[in-house]
Enzyme design. Sequence first.
Site, short mmCIF file in Angstrom:
data_model
loop_
_atom_site.label_atom_id
_atom_site.label_comp_id
_atom_site.label_asym_id
_atom_site.label_seq_id
_atom_site.Cartn_x
_atom_site.Cartn_y
_atom_site.Cartn_z
N ASP A 1 0.82 -1.21 0.00
CA ASP A 1 0.00 0.00 0.00
C ASP A 1 0.86 1.27 0.00
O ASP A 1 1.95 1.28 0.58
CB ASP A 1 -0.88 -0.03 1.26
N GLY B 1 -5.14 7.45 9.84
CA GLY B 1 -4.84 7.51 11.28
C GLY B 1 -6.11 7.60 12.11
O GLY B 1 -7.21 7.33 11.62
ZN LIG Z 1 -4.15 5.23 2.42
#
Ligand SMILES: [Zn+2]
Length: 281
Positions: free
Chosen positions: A81, A181
Amino acid sequence: MLVSLNEILPPAQKEKYAVGLFNTVTFEMARGVIAAAEETKSPVIIGTAEVLLPFAPLEELAYLIVPMAKKASVPVAVHFDHGMTPELIVKAMKCGFSSVMYDCSLMEYEDNIASCREMAKIAHIFGASIEAELGHVGANEDGSAEGEAADSIYTDPIQAKDFAQRSNVDALAVAIGTSHGAYKSAPKLDFDRLESIAAATSVPLVLHGGSGLSDDDFKKSIQKGISKVNIFTDINNVSAQKASRAAGTNMGMTDLIPDIVEGIKQATIQKMELFGCCGRG
Ligand SMILES: [Zn+2]
């Protein structure tokens, strides 16, 4: 069995469910996620991100998770990713990753297309799938009081159509109000924008920044065209919570490992049920 996103996402897009990418930087995380997929008969995506490599080196992680994916009784894609460095993206594919993301979302529009088109050619030679990002999903560290990352750039539906056609990517991450996050306050997602993007393009769409969204946000996003959801913070936190049980005790890792794996598994199953992918593997 090890597959790419091209075996997992088109059926999800057609049947309106989503498949999770659960980034897995430890053996326990990988075990928990794959156990969840096997128990619920779900397809699943595991992997890592370039920014996570300091916590688990690429080659060593690949030696661990690629064989686990091959051995699994359900389809498992192993995805790299947010690749930012072409050399590392190619290295991931050489190590057996079946899918990569080339994140050029901070480049100019035409440069993003040209870079992803070049990487798509390479990925397809490897038999791997490739994801790109159009617009930019920011990070919560810089978030404003509204729960919206300061550096986010929302995806334009007309550009999305053009981008998908010309870049030849297999999946497209869109920016509709999520951030990476932990959220400081609840994000507001632009579902109308998502609907327009999904109507304009046939490429499967990806939602980054999935940890901390409400069940309703997920359901609505999937109903309006999201086929892949990225989760990391949630299972990262579960691992730490389970491990913290040892503080001030004489417990060793062997006392904690079964609990950590089970915690990851349960947290993953919860998401899989929400995404509607159970029984699709
Ligand atoms: Zn991402």
